[in-house]
Scaffold this motif. Structure first.
Motif, PDB file in Angstrom:
ATOM      1  N   GLY A   1       0.834  -1.293   0.202  1.00 48.91           N
ATOM      2  CA  GLY A   1      -0.084  -0.032   0.018  1.00 48.91           C
ATOM      3  C   GLY A   1       0.702   1.154   0.089  1.00 48.91           C
ATOM      4  N   GLY A   2       1.972   1.104   0.806  1.00 49.10           N
ATOM      5  CA  GLY A   2       2.864   2.395   0.922  1.00 49.10           C
ATOM      6  C   GLY A   2       3.672   2.592  -0.620  1.00 49.10           C
ATOM      7  N   LEU A   3       3.918   1.470  -1.188  1.00 47.43           N
ATOM      8  CA  LEU A   3       4.503   1.541  -2.610  1.00 47.43           C
ATOM      9  C   LEU A   3       3.586   1.844  -3.486  1.00 47.43           C
ATOM     10  CD1 LEU A   3       6.436  -1.986  -2.830  1.00 47.43           C
ATOM     11  CD2 LEU A   3       7.498   0.349  -2.855  1.00 47.43           C
TER      12      LEU A   3
ATOM     13  N   ASN B   1      -0.864   9.518  -4.996  1.00 40.76           N
ATOM     14  CA  ASN B   1      -2.106   9.821  -4.649  1.00 40.76           C
ATOM     15  C   ASN B   1      -2.575   9.198  -3.470  1.00 40.76           C
ATOM     16  OD1 ASN B   1      -4.842  10.260  -4.771  1.00 40.76           O
ATOM     17  ND2 ASN B   1      -5.520   9.040  -6.695  1.00 40.76           N
ATOM     18  N   TYR B   2      -2.109   9.695  -2.266  1.00 35.42           N
ATOM     19  CA  TYR B   2      -2.433   8.788  -1.018  1.00 35.42           C
ATOM     20  C   TYR B   2      -4.007   8.977  -0.740  1.00 35.42           C
ATOM     21  CZ  TYR B   2       2.600   9.046   0.042  1.00 35.42           C
ATOM     22  OH  TYR B   2       3.980   8.693   0.140  1.00 35.42           O
ATOM     23  N   LYS B   3      -4.457  10.158  -0.975  1.00 35.48           N
ATOM     24  CA  LYS B   3      -6.038  10.150  -0.434  1.00 35.48           C
ATOM     25  C   LYS B   3      -6.821   9.257  -1.297  1.00 35.48           C
ATOM     26  CE  LYS B   3      -5.431  14.968   1.112  1.00 35.48           C
ATOM     27  NZ  LYS B   3      -5.980  16.273   0.848  1.00 35.48           N
ATOM     28  N   GLY B   4      -6.477   9.102  -2.478  1.00 35.01           N
ATOM     29  CA  GLY B   4      -7.253   8.135  -3.521  1.00 35.01           C
ATOM     30  C   GLY B   4      -7.079   6.821  -3.140  1.00 35.01           C
ATOM     31  N   THR B   5      -5.536   6.441  -2.523  1.00 37.68           N
ATOM     32  CA  THR B   5      -5.577   5.098  -2.139  1.00 37.68           C
ATOM     33  C   THR B   5      -6.035   4.614  -0.923  1.00 37.68           C
ATOM     34  OG1 THR B   5      -3.179   5.409  -3.243  1.00 37.68           O
ATOM     35  CG2 THR B   5      -3.533   3.503  -1.609  1.00 37.68           C
ATOM     36  N   ILE B   6      -6.373   5.626   0.041  1.00 33.06           N
ATOM     37  CA  ILE B   6      -6.838   5.328   1.251  1.00 33.06           C
ATOM     38  C   ILE B   6      -8.179   5.036   1.013  1.00 33.06           C
ATOM     39  CG2 ILE B   6      -7.671   6.432   3.308  1.00 33.06           C
ATOM     40  CD1 ILE B   6      -4.791   7.755   3.325  1.00 33.06           C
ATOM     41  N   PHE B   7      -8.914   5.921   0.449  1.00 32.95           N
ATOM     42  CA  PHE B   7     -10.734   5.606  -0.054  1.00 32.95           C
ATOM     43  C   PHE B   7     -10.628   4.232  -0.750  1.00 32.95           C
ATOM     44  CE2 PHE B   7     -14.571   6.349  -2.274  1.00 32.95           C
ATOM     45  CZ  PHE B   7     -15.152   6.435  -1.395  1.00 32.95           C
ATOM     46  N   THR B   8      -9.961   3.974  -1.519  1.00 28.86           N
ATOM     47  CA  THR B   8      -9.993   2.633  -2.498  1.00 28.86           C
ATOM     48  C   THR B   8      -9.640   1.529  -1.295  1.00 28.86           C
ATOM     49  OG1 THR B   8      -8.948   3.447  -4.451  1.00 28.86           O
ATOM     50  CG2 THR B   8      -8.859   1.327  -4.253  1.00 28.86           C
ATOM     51  N   GLY B   9      -8.978   1.665  -0.306  1.00 29.43           N
ATOM     52  CA  GLY B   9      -8.829   0.548   0.836  1.00 29.43           C
ATOM     53  C   GLY B   9     -10.201   0.529   1.537  1.00 29.43           C
ATOM     54  N   LEU B  10     -10.570   1.649   1.849  1.00 26.62           N
ATOM     55  CA  LEU B  10     -12.311   1.292   2.397  1.00 26.62           C
ATOM     56  C   LEU B  10     -12.929   0.738   1.860  1.00 26.62           C
ATOM     57  CD1 LEU B  10     -12.217   5.052   4.113  1.00 26.62           C
ATOM     58  CD2 LEU B  10     -12.273   3.009   5.448  1.00 26.62           C
ATOM     59  N   ILE B  11     -13.066   1.015   0.432  1.00 26.65           N
ATOM     60  CA  ILE B  11     -14.153   0.158  -0.429  1.00 26.65           C
ATOM     61  C   ILE B  11     -13.828  -1.195  -0.431  1.00 26.65           C
ATOM     62  CG2 ILE B  11     -15.043   0.145  -2.727  1.00 26.65           C
ATOM     63  CD1 ILE B  11     -14.524   3.084  -3.098  1.00 26.65           C
ATOM     64  N   MET B  12     -12.613  -1.599  -0.651  1.00 30.91           N
ATOM     65  CA  MET B  12     -12.005  -2.879  -0.608  1.00 30.91           C
ATOM     66  C   MET B  12     -12.306  -3.772   0.497  1.00 30.91           C
ATOM     67  SD  MET B  12      -8.793  -3.465  -3.007  1.00 30.91           S
ATOM     68  CE  MET B  12      -8.767  -5.216  -2.758  1.00 30.91           C
ATOM     69  N   MET B  13     -12.362  -3.173   1.668  1.00 28.53           N
ATOM     70  CA  MET B  13     -12.661  -3.739   2.972  1.00 28.53           C
ATOM     71  C   MET B  13     -14.063  -4.022   3.092  1.00 28.53           C
ATOM     72  SD  MET B  13      -9.907  -2.067   5.750  1.00 28.53           S
ATOM     73  CE  MET B  13      -9.989  -0.441   5.352  1.00 28.53           C
ATOM     74  N   SER B  14     -14.639  -2.984   2.726  1.00 31.14           N
ATOM     75  CA  SER B  14     -16.124  -3.354   2.723  1.00 31.14           C
ATOM     76  C   SER B  14     -16.777  -4.319   2.056  1.00 31.14           C
ATOM     77  CB  SER B  14     -17.146  -1.837   2.120  1.00 31.14           C
ATOM     78  OG  SER B  14     -16.657  -0.836   3.126  1.00 31.14           O
TER      79      SER B  14
ATOM     80  N   GLY C   1      -4.363  -2.591   3.690  1.00 31.51           N
ATOM     81  CA  GLY C   1      -2.976  -2.455   3.401  1.00 31.51           C
ATOM     82  C   GLY C   1      -2.899  -0.871   2.635  1.00 31.51           C
ATOM     83  N   LEU C   2      -3.875  -0.786   1.811  1.00 32.42           N
ATOM     84  CA  LEU C   2      -4.180   0.623   1.247  1.00 32.42           C
ATOM     85  C   LEU C   2      -4.286   1.792   2.069  1.00 32.42           C
ATOM     86  CD1 LEU C   2      -6.012  -0.608  -2.031  1.00 32.42           C
ATOM     87  CD2 LEU C   2      -3.464  -0.234  -1.884  1.00 32.42           C
ATOM     88  N   PHE C   3      -5.107   1.306   3.114  1.00 36.18           N
ATOM     89  CA  PHE C   3      -5.913   2.435   4.012  1.00 36.18           C
ATOM     90  C   PHE C   3      -4.687   2.601   5.118  1.00 36.18           C
ATOM     91  CE2 PHE C   3      -7.923   3.004   7.940  1.00 36.18           C
ATOM     92  CZ  PHE C   3      -8.775   3.987   7.754  1.00 36.18           C
ATOM     93  N   LYS C   4      -4.227   1.606   5.838  1.00 28.68           N
ATOM     94  CA  LYS C   4      -3.747   1.994   7.346  1.00 28.68           C
ATOM     95  C   LYS C   4      -2.483   2.794   7.401  1.00 28.68           C
ATOM     96  CE  LYS C   4      -2.778  -0.480  11.728  1.00 28.68           C
ATOM     97  NZ  LYS C   4      -3.915   0.109  12.403  1.00 28.68           N
ATOM     98  N   GLY C   5      -1.510   2.276   6.663  1.00 29.92           N
ATOM     99  CA  GLY C   5      -0.109   2.695   6.466  1.00 29.92           C
ATOM    100  C   GLY C   5      -0.167   4.229   6.036  1.00 29.92           C
ATOM    101  N   ASN C   6      -0.959   4.399   4.901  1.00 27.45           N
ATOM    102  CA  ASN C   6      -0.911   5.664   4.285  1.00 27.45           C
ATOM    103  C   ASN C   6      -1.811   6.824   5.117  1.00 27.45           C
ATOM    104  OD1 ASN C   6       0.587   4.903   1.819  1.00 27.45           O
ATOM    105  ND2 ASN C   6      -1.447   3.796   1.439  1.00 27.45           N
ATOM    106  N   LEU C   7      -2.740   6.259   5.935  1.00 33.66           N
ATOM    107  CA  LEU C   7      -3.639   7.098   6.907  1.00 33.66           C
ATOM    108  C   LEU C   7      -2.482   7.745   8.025  1.00 33.66           C
ATOM    109  CD1 LEU C   7      -5.926   8.726   7.508  1.00 33.66           C
ATOM    110  CD2 LEU C   7      -6.878   6.783   9.115  1.00 33.66           C
ATOM    111  N   GLN C   8      -1.482   6.742   8.443  1.00 39.34           N
ATOM    112  CA  GLN C   8      -0.685   7.019   9.520  1.00 39.34           C
ATOM    113  C   GLN C   8       0.505   8.036   8.766  1.00 39.34           C
ATOM    114  OE1 GLN C   8      -1.127   2.645  11.785  1.00 39.34           O
ATOM    115  NE2 GLN C   8       0.930   3.453  10.682  1.00 39.34           N
TER     116      GLN C   8
END
Length: 506
Positions: free
Chosen positions: A63-65, A72-85, A121-128
């Motif tokens: 996710g960090g890579l 595009n950190y913000k878009g990556t984070i949002f994509t992570g939320l969708i995938m988890m759902s 992975g897309l969400f957590k590290g990038n939000l931190q």
């Protein structure tokens, strides 16, 4: 409490709080669900649980890579939320297991878990990483450690309630079908379905007693009861996973509403050449920082290997060896997992106040020293479990009896006290470790280094299976002794590197 901290800290914590609620709803029941749904033993469910727990954090590296590459950190984070759902949605769909489809359903369950882990992975590290960049502003730099402690405390509020919600949904569904909850019935039902009349006499008698106690009507056919009880029990688990979807939606709303107010790492990477020159580091310093971070990552693997036993061997211990009563209140094995986030929320201000008091006296330990102290505290937590488990029979003896007699079970305060000690250790390690990474990581590698911190956590989680294997095959007290040794090894290794780490992090 949030005075002097950047405005984006609260919405970032709330967005993560919803995600953590969903995550801990699942983790509270996952190992028990796998055993109940598919008839797996502790080792079998432990392999899936530990691999999933590894991937939850290991995927943060990728996710960090991805975020660093796309900028595009913000878009990556949002994509992570969708995938988890979507992952939670797959798990929430009830299915009936037969001998013909069992393997297929296990594979589909693992695919759903992978979807959740990749999204995380897309969400957590990038939000931190976003939170860390809030403190790159000199106005907030001195509050970095306390900021991450607050962030960590706030997201654990969601985790407090998750271990209560999941069992409540499952037990509600059992009640609708005329059954009551009993933690020992699923294993006995699976054993009867597999062995029938060849089931051991003690276990058979125990099944008959528990079946009649858990059903509103008398049991005439144990085979029919076993199938129906397992189907109802597992359907309740599936509906528990659905609660996580609601939590994901709340996180999405909070995140999208506050998205514009979060810092943008991509824009920071696109500064003018004059501004960029100010944050460029000599190559030698970049290497030293990376080496220091990699050393810490290697050490904390042993801590997480021990600490994250809460959803595996410590939950098994609650089910098999603990008296599930607090006064007149009946509790379940899953509910013990609420102890950790509860203590995180209420102890964080105490720990922060303690560090503030030491700082006023000029005696506050460095962040690496705090991490080393935390590992020693974690070792003490497992010392308590070791002492409290002396004299308990091995698991195979308990299985032969069907259930350990109540007179031989340990007080629930053994686990509660252990969780208290482990939580204090966690507050010395996890939020401060994240803070250490955000401070030491070279500016261009923030997402990657946060991902590596989580990858180290994931590697520790993959080793959780060792605990499940020991739990089943060696004396219970000896299992906890393994974690005592692991935590002390981590502590002494950190102390050995302390001066170097302190020099690099200045």
């Amino acid at each position: 409490m949030f005075k002097g901290h950047p405005k984006g800290l609260i919405p970032a914590a709330v967005a993560n709080m919803g995600e953590r609620f969903g995550f801990y709803t699942m983790m509270a029941i996952l190992s028990l669900f796998l055993m109940s749904k598919f008839g797996l033993d502790e080792t079998g469910s432990g392999w899936i649980y530990s691999t999933f727990y590894f991937s939850i954090y290991g995927m943060a590296f990728f996710g960090g890579l991805i975020a660093d590459k796309l900028r595009n950190y913000k878009g990556t984070i949002f994509t992570g939320l969708i995938m988890m759902s979507f992952g939670y949605l797959f798990l929430s769909i009830p299915t009936n297991v037969t001998q013909d489809n069992k393997t297929f359903l296990i594979i589909m369950t693992c695919l759903a878990l992978f979807t959740i882990s990749f999204g995380n992975g897309l969400f957590k590290g990038n939000l931190q990483a976003l939170v860390g960049q809030m403190y790159d502003n000199p106005q907030y730099a001195s509050k970095r450690d306390s900021g991450f402690s607050l962030f960590y405390m706030f997201i654990n509020i969601g985790a407090i309630f998750a271990p209560f919600i999941a069992p409540a949904v499952r037990n509600w569904w059992l009640g609708r079908s005329g059954y009551t909850y009993d933690a020992n019935l699923p294993a006995l039902c699976h054993e009867y379905i597999e062995k029938g009349a060849n089931m051991g006499a003690d276990a058979m008698a125990k099944l008959e007693t528990l079946a009649n106690g858990a059903s509103s009507v008398s049991i005439a056919n144990l085979g029919e009861f076993s199938s129906k009880y397992l189907d109802t029990f597992n359907t309740g688990f599936h509906y528990s996973f659905a609660v996580a979807i609601l939590a994901m939606l709340i996180s999405m709303v909070v995140y999208m509403k506050n998205k514009k107010g979060f810092p943008d790492p991509a824009s920071k990477q696109q500064k003018s050449s004059e501004e960029l020159a100010e944050i460029e580091m000599p190559l030698a310093e970049v290497k030293q920082r990376i080496y220091a971070l990699l050393a810490v990552f290697g050490v904390v693997i042993f801590f997480w290997f021990s600490f994250h036993q809460n959803g595996l061997t410590l939950t098994f211990f609650a089910k098999d060896y603990t008296l599930l009563k607090l006064g007149s209140w009946n509790i379940t094995a899953e509910m013990f997992q609420a102890a950790n986030p509860f203590f995180v929320v209420f102890l964080t201000p105490v720990v922060m106040g303690f560090f503030g008091w030491l700082d006023a006296k000029g005696k506050e330990p460095s962040t690496p020293a705090k991490i080393a102290i935390g590992m020693g505290i974690a070792a003490l937590g497992f010392v308590v479990m070791t002492l409290g488990s002396f004299g308990l029979p091995n698991l195979d003896e308990v299985r032969a009896m069907g259930e350990l007699p109540a007179a031989q079970k340990v007080t629930p305060f053994l686990l509660i006290g252990t969780y208290l000690i482990l939580t204090i250790a966690e507050l010395f390690i996890s939020p401060l470790g994240i803070s250490f990474v955000s401070k030491v990581a070279p500016p261009k590698l923030q997402g990657l280094m946060q991902g590596l911190w989580l990858l180290a956590t994931g590697l520790g989680n993959q080793l959780l299976i060792i605990g499940a294997i020991f739990y089943k095959n060696i004396p219970i007290w000896a299992t906890w002794s393994v974690f005592v040794v692991a935590c002390f090894i981590s502590m002494f290794t950190m102390l050995f590197m302390l001066k170097w780490l302190e020099r690099v992090s200045k």
